[in-house]
Scaffold this active site. Structure first.
Site, PDB file in Angstrom:
ATOM      1  N   ILE A   6      32.876  63.620  36.251  1.00 35.82           N
ATOM      2  CA  ILE A   6      32.569  62.798  35.070  1.00 35.82           C
ATOM      3  C   ILE A   6      33.204  61.423  35.247  1.00 35.82           C
ATOM      4  O   ILE A   6      34.422  61.321  35.458  1.00 35.82           O
ATOM      5  CB  ILE A   6      33.140  63.454  33.785  1.00 35.82           C
ATOM      6  CG1 ILE A   6      32.602  64.883  33.634  1.00 35.82           C
ATOM      7  CG2 ILE A   6      32.804  62.611  32.551  1.00 35.82           C
ATOM      8  CD1 ILE A   6      33.361  65.719  32.607  1.00 35.82           C
ATOM      9  N   ASP A  55      37.615  51.600  39.836  1.00 38.31           N
ATOM     10  CA  ASP A  55      36.845  50.744  38.944  1.00 38.31           C
ATOM     11  C   ASP A  55      35.388  50.821  39.398  1.00 38.31           C
ATOM     12  O   ASP A  55      35.099  50.549  40.569  1.00 38.31           O
ATOM     13  CB  ASP A  55      37.387  49.307  39.060  1.00 38.31           C
ATOM     14  CG  ASP A  55      36.751  48.357  38.058  1.00 38.31           C
ATOM     15  OD1 ASP A  55      35.545  48.498  37.771  1.00 38.31           O
ATOM     16  OD2 ASP A  55      37.465  47.460  37.575  1.00 38.31           O
ATOM     17  N   ASN A  79      28.971  58.334  33.056  1.00 31.44           N
ATOM     18  CA  ASN A  79      29.171  58.012  31.642  1.00 31.44           C
ATOM     19  C   ASN A  79      29.932  56.708  31.441  1.00 31.44           C
ATOM     20  O   ASN A  79      29.838  56.090  30.380  1.00 31.44           O
ATOM     21  CB  ASN A  79      29.940  59.194  31.013  1.00 31.44           C
ATOM     22  CG  ASN A  79      30.654  58.846  29.741  1.00 31.44           C
ATOM     23  OD1 ASN A  79      30.032  58.739  28.694  1.00 31.44           O
ATOM     24  ND2 ASN A  79      31.974  58.638  29.813  1.00 31.44           N
ATOM     25  N   TYR A 143      23.974  44.591  26.300  1.00 32.19           N
ATOM     26  CA  TYR A 143      24.138  46.051  26.195  1.00 32.19           C
ATOM     27  C   TYR A 143      22.774  46.742  26.196  1.00 32.19           C
ATOM     28  O   TYR A 143      22.539  47.684  26.962  1.00 32.19           O
ATOM     29  CB  TYR A 143      24.911  46.390  24.918  1.00 32.19           C
ATOM     30  CG  TYR A 143      25.245  47.862  24.798  1.00 32.19           C
ATOM     31  CD1 TYR A 143      26.272  48.419  25.553  1.00 32.19           C
ATOM     32  CD2 TYR A 143      24.538  48.692  23.938  1.00 32.19           C
ATOM     33  CE1 TYR A 143      26.584  49.769  25.456  1.00 32.19           C
ATOM     34  CE2 TYR A 143      24.844  50.036  23.832  1.00 32.19           C
ATOM     35  CZ  TYR A 143      25.866  50.571  24.582  1.00 32.19           C
ATOM     36  OH  TYR A 143      26.165  51.912  24.490  1.00 32.19           O
ATOM     37  N   LYS A 147      21.061  49.338  28.990  1.00 33.75           N
ATOM     38  CA  LYS A 147      20.678  50.717  28.655  1.00 33.75           C
ATOM     39  C   LYS A 147      19.179  50.942  28.848  1.00 33.75           C
ATOM     40  O   LYS A 147      18.745  52.048  29.164  1.00 33.75           O
ATOM     41  CB  LYS A 147      21.121  51.056  27.233  1.00 33.75           C
ATOM     42  CG  LYS A 147      22.650  51.050  27.054  1.00 33.75           C
ATOM     43  CD  LYS A 147      23.356  52.030  27.992  1.00 33.75           C
ATOM     44  CE  LYS A 147      24.844  52.124  27.730  1.00 33.75           C
ATOM     45  NZ  LYS A 147      25.540  53.071  28.614  1.00 33.75           N
ATOM     46  N   VAL A 176      28.516  57.174  17.977  1.00 36.66           N
ATOM     47  CA  VAL A 176      29.509  58.241  18.136  1.00 36.66           C
ATOM     48  C   VAL A 176      30.890  57.629  17.916  1.00 36.66           C
ATOM     49  O   VAL A 176      31.160  56.510  18.369  1.00 36.66           O
ATOM     50  CB  VAL A 176      29.431  58.854  19.559  1.00 36.66           C
ATOM     51  CG1 VAL A 176      30.415  60.008  19.699  1.00 36.66           C
ATOM     52  CG2 VAL A 176      28.012  59.302  19.888  1.00 36.66           C
ATOM     53  N   THR A 178      34.169  56.735  18.747  1.00 36.99           N
ATOM     54  CA  THR A 178      35.004  56.602  19.958  1.00 36.99           C
ATOM     55  C   THR A 178      35.688  55.230  19.897  1.00 36.99           C
ATOM     56  O   THR A 178      35.301  54.382  19.081  1.00 36.99           O
ATOM     57  CB  THR A 178      34.145  56.634  21.248  1.00 36.99           C
ATOM     58  OG1 THR A 178      33.362  55.433  21.297  1.00 36.99           O
ATOM     59  CG2 THR A 178      33.245  57.838  21.351  1.00 36.99           C
TER      60      THR A 178
END
Ligand code: NAP
Length: 243
Positions: A6, A55, A79, A143, A147, A176, A178
């Site tokens: 991950i 990184d 992710n 962004y 995506k 979400v 976070t």
């Protein structure tokens, strides 16, 4: 025992995924830049958790991480990502755009180069995109574009990895809870706890779903908006632009 790698496992969705897979007895390879947070995660279950600190924007470091692997990967979840807003479109800041693309898109490409070759037939690859690309959101030039590119990348990879019997999943979360969204100063409808998002993601991955959306109802609504005529989408988007 199954192995999952991950990226972005030091915070938010990635951290929750890593913790939950560890609790379920998986071997977890957790990746991130923050070595302290990686060590804290590893301390949860040292026997089953390995860490890789790099990184994603540094291609050589990512490839070296891939070369250091000695085991095959049943599941790879790409992710790692960030959000940078374009606050002044008239004086477009291409440095901010480039920084975001380096992390969200090129970083993902470097990880694909480093890790996909370690996925055996029957394995899985998951790309974390966003539902943001479905609708024209203000200040989201960078962004949303990153995506949208990830969504296309996932579709194309699904076709080309099929002969290798590798299943590809595109994950499109809504809002979400976070550290990433904690920075936002605008309303975030139907923002869900990270535990709920990760439960949905893991369930989707267990079913080898090609598209995983969470929360499903919010993303479904965005998909409906995405079907509206172009000018109507822009009219709705315009209403969200700050004066
Ligand atoms: N939260 C949401 O509402 C939401 C919605 C849609 C999509 N997403 C997507 O879900 C993913 C995770 O988001 P999150 O909300 O969990 O964010 P987060 O809490 O800020 O976590 C981001 C993770 O990405 C890693 N990362 C960032 N830049 C990196 C770099 N240059 N190199 C290596 N790792 C890097 C961070 O690790 P280090 O700091 O240790 O490097 C961290 O573990 C992102 O791709 C995001 O776009 C989130």
């Amino acid at each position: 025992m199954k192995t999952v790698l991950i990226t972005g496992a030091t915070s938010g969705i990635g951290l929750q995924l890593a913790s939950d897979y560890l609790k379920d007895g998986w071997q977890v390879i957790a990746c991130g830049r923050n070595a302290e947070k990686l060590a804290a995660l590893q301390a949860q279950n040292p026997a089953h958790c390995q860490t890789l600190s790099f990184d994603v924007t540094e291609r050589e470091a990512v490839l070296a991480a891939g070369q250091s692997l000695t085991q095959s990967l049943d599941l790879v979840i790409l992710n790692a990502g960030t959000s940078i807003y374009i606050d002044d479109a008239k004086h477009f800041d291409s440095e901010r755009f480039s920084r975001l693309m380096q992390t969200n898109l090129l970083g993902m490409a470097y990880c694909l180069e480093a890790f996909t070759r370690h996925i055996p037939a029957g394995g899985q690859l998951a790309l974390v995109g966003s539902s943001a690309y479905l609708f024209p959101f203000t200040r989201a030039e960078a962004y949303g574009a990153s995506k949208a590119a990830i969504a296309y990348l996932a579709q194309s990879l699904t076709l080309d990895l099929k002969p290798h019997q590798i299943a590809v999943s595109l994950i499109t979360p809504g809002f979400v809870q976070t550290p990433l969204t904690d920075q936002n100063d605008f309303p975030m409808p139907m923002r869900i706890p990270v535990t709920k998002a990760v439960a949905d993601i893991r369930q989707g991955l267990a079913k080898r779903k090609k598209l995983i959306s969470t929360p499903a109802s919010f993303v479904f609504f965005l998909r409906l908006l995405n079907r509206l005529p172009y000018s109507l989408q822009l009219w709705l988007g315009q209403r969200m632009v700050r004066a």
